[in-house]
Design an enzyme around this catalytic site. Structure first.
Site, PDB file in Angstrom:
ATOM      1  N   GLY A  75     -31.588  45.362 -72.067  1.00 45.04           N
ATOM      2  CA  GLY A  75     -30.180  44.859 -71.718  1.00 45.04           C
ATOM      3  C   GLY A  75     -29.173  45.796 -72.432  1.00 45.04           C
ATOM      4  O   GLY A  75     -29.369  46.316 -73.278  1.00 45.04           O
ATOM      5  N   LEU A  76     -27.821  45.367 -72.085  1.00 49.36           N
ATOM      6  CA  LEU A  76     -26.644  46.215 -72.858  1.00 49.36           C
ATOM      7  C   LEU A  76     -26.717  45.807 -74.317  1.00 49.36           C
ATOM      8  O   LEU A  76     -27.140  44.704 -74.775  1.00 49.36           O
ATOM      9  CB  LEU A  76     -25.135  45.304 -72.412  1.00 49.36           C
ATOM     10  CG  LEU A  76     -25.047  45.796 -70.935  1.00 49.36           C
ATOM     11  CD1 LEU A  76     -23.962  45.098 -70.463  1.00 49.36           C
ATOM     12  CD2 LEU A  76     -24.703  47.679 -70.837  1.00 49.36           C
ATOM     13  N   PRO A  77     -26.208  46.831 -75.176  1.00 46.42           N
ATOM     14  CA  PRO A  77     -25.866  46.574 -76.537  1.00 46.42           C
ATOM     15  C   PRO A  77     -25.177  45.409 -76.724  1.00 46.42           C
ATOM     16  O   PRO A  77     -24.135  45.016 -76.005  1.00 46.42           O
ATOM     17  CB  PRO A  77     -25.221  47.923 -76.947  1.00 46.42           C
ATOM     18  CG  PRO A  77     -25.251  48.804 -75.859  1.00 46.42           C
ATOM     19  CD  PRO A  77     -25.499  47.935 -74.486  1.00 46.42           C
ATOM     20  N   GLY A  78     -25.810  44.631 -77.707  1.00 44.74           N
ATOM     21  CA  GLY A  78     -24.830  43.278 -78.009  1.00 44.74           C
ATOM     22  C   GLY A  78     -25.429  42.010 -77.078  1.00 44.74           C
ATOM     23  O   GLY A  78     -24.520  40.956 -77.323  1.00 44.74           O
ATOM     24  N   GLY A  93     -28.272  40.391 -76.831  1.00 48.95           N
ATOM     25  CA  GLY A  93     -28.943  39.369 -77.486  1.00 48.95           C
ATOM     26  C   GLY A  93     -30.545  39.642 -77.785  1.00 48.95           C
ATOM     27  O   GLY A  93     -31.274  38.981 -77.904  1.00 48.95           O
ATOM     28  N   LYS A  94     -30.792  41.114 -77.275  1.00 53.39           N
ATOM     29  CA  LYS A  94     -32.318  41.438 -77.062  1.00 53.39           C
ATOM     30  C   LYS A  94     -33.080  40.908 -78.549  1.00 53.39           C
ATOM     31  O   LYS A  94     -34.260  40.213 -78.361  1.00 53.39           O
ATOM     32  CB  LYS A  94     -32.575  42.925 -76.797  1.00 53.39           C
ATOM     33  CG  LYS A  94     -31.831  43.187 -75.573  1.00 53.39           C
ATOM     34  CD  LYS A  94     -31.665  44.640 -75.210  1.00 53.39           C
ATOM     35  CE  LYS A  94     -30.956  45.411 -76.357  1.00 53.39           C
ATOM     36  NZ  LYS A  94     -29.653  45.325 -76.412  1.00 53.39           N
ATOM     37  N   SER A 110     -32.508  50.627 -73.363  1.00 53.76           N
ATOM     38  CA  SER A 110     -33.238  51.264 -72.258  1.00 53.76           C
ATOM     39  C   SER A 110     -32.579  51.271 -71.132  1.00 53.76           C
ATOM     40  O   SER A 110     -33.245  50.614 -70.040  1.00 53.76           O
ATOM     41  CB  SER A 110     -34.886  50.871 -72.183  1.00 53.76           C
ATOM     42  OG  SER A 110     -34.845  49.430 -72.274  1.00 53.76           O
TER      43      SER A 110
END
Length: 182
Positions: A14-17, A19-20, A88
Site C-alpha cells: 500500500g501507499l506510504p503511511g 497503515g501496513k 512494493s
C-alpha cells in the site's frame, strides 16, 4: 490447506503511511500470543540492514524486494510466519515476489487501501511534505506511481475500518486458509 508448522508469507502492500506496518505488527502480536513463531519485516528495517543502500528507482526497488522475497522464503520454509510490510508499488515486482515465495511456501497478498489524500494528511514521517516540495525523488504516490493489486487475497481499508478490525480480517483469513486457531 492446513498449518503443519511450515511457515507462510503475508505481504502487506500500500501507499506510504497507509497503515501496513501497524496492521502487520498487530497480526504478529496476536499470532505470537498463541505460540507461533513470527517475524515482521518492514521497509525501514530492511533498508537499514539486509538492503542497506537500496535506492528508490524502479530497478532498485525490484532488486531490494527480490532480496526480501528470498529472506522471507527462507524464514517461512523453516516454520516462521513472515509478515512483510513494503510499499512494493509495482504489480510486476509483486508478481516476482509471489513467484519466488510460492515455489516453496504459501503467499498471501494484503492490499492496505488508503486514499493518497489521507496518507498525505497522516504523513507520519514527514516524507510526503518533502516529496511535495521536490526534496525526495521517486516517492510513491507523488513522483512515482502506485499500482494497486488487481486480485489481492485480502483488502483492508484503513479509513473505513479500525486497526483492530483490519487485524481481525487478516487473522480470520489466516485461520480459515491454514486451519489454525489464532
Amino acid at each position: 490447506m492446513h498449518y503443519h508448522g511450515r511457515g507462510f508469507v503475508v505481504w502487506f502492500t500500500g501507499l506510504p503511511g497507509s497503515g501496513k506496518t501497524t496492521i502487520a505488527r498487530g497480526v504478529a502480536e496476536v499470532l505470537r500470543s498463541k505460540g507461533y513463531r513470527v517475524e515482521v519485516i518492514d521497509g525501514d528495517w530492511a533498508r537499514k540492514t539486509i538492503s542497506l543502500g537500496a535506492g528508490y528507482t524502479r530497478e532498485e526497488r525490484r532488486i531490494h524486494l527480490h532480496r526480501i522475497a528470498w529472506v522471507a522464503r527462507l524464514l517461512a520454509r523453516n516454520g516462521v510466519i513472515v509478515l512483510c510490510s513494503f510499499v512494493s508499488p509495482y504489480r510486476d515486482v509483486r508478481k516476482m515476489v509471489r513467484e519466488i515465495i510460492e515455489e516453496e511456501v504459501p503467499f498471501i497478498e494484503v492490499y492496505v487501501e488508503c486514499p493518497l489524500e489521507e496518507c498525505i494528511r497522516r504523513d507520519p514521517k514527514g516524507l510526503y511534505k518533502k516529496a511535495l516540495r521536490g526534496e525526495i525523488k521517486h516517492f510513491t504516490g507523488i513522483s512515482d506511481p502506485y499500482e494497486p493489486p488487481e486480485k489481492p487475497d485480502i483488502v483492508v481499508n484503513t479509513v473505513k475500518d479500525s486497526v483492530e478490525t483490519n487485524i481481525g480480517k487478516v487473522i480470520e483469513y489466516i485461520r480459515e486458509k491454514f486451519n489454525i486457531e489464532p
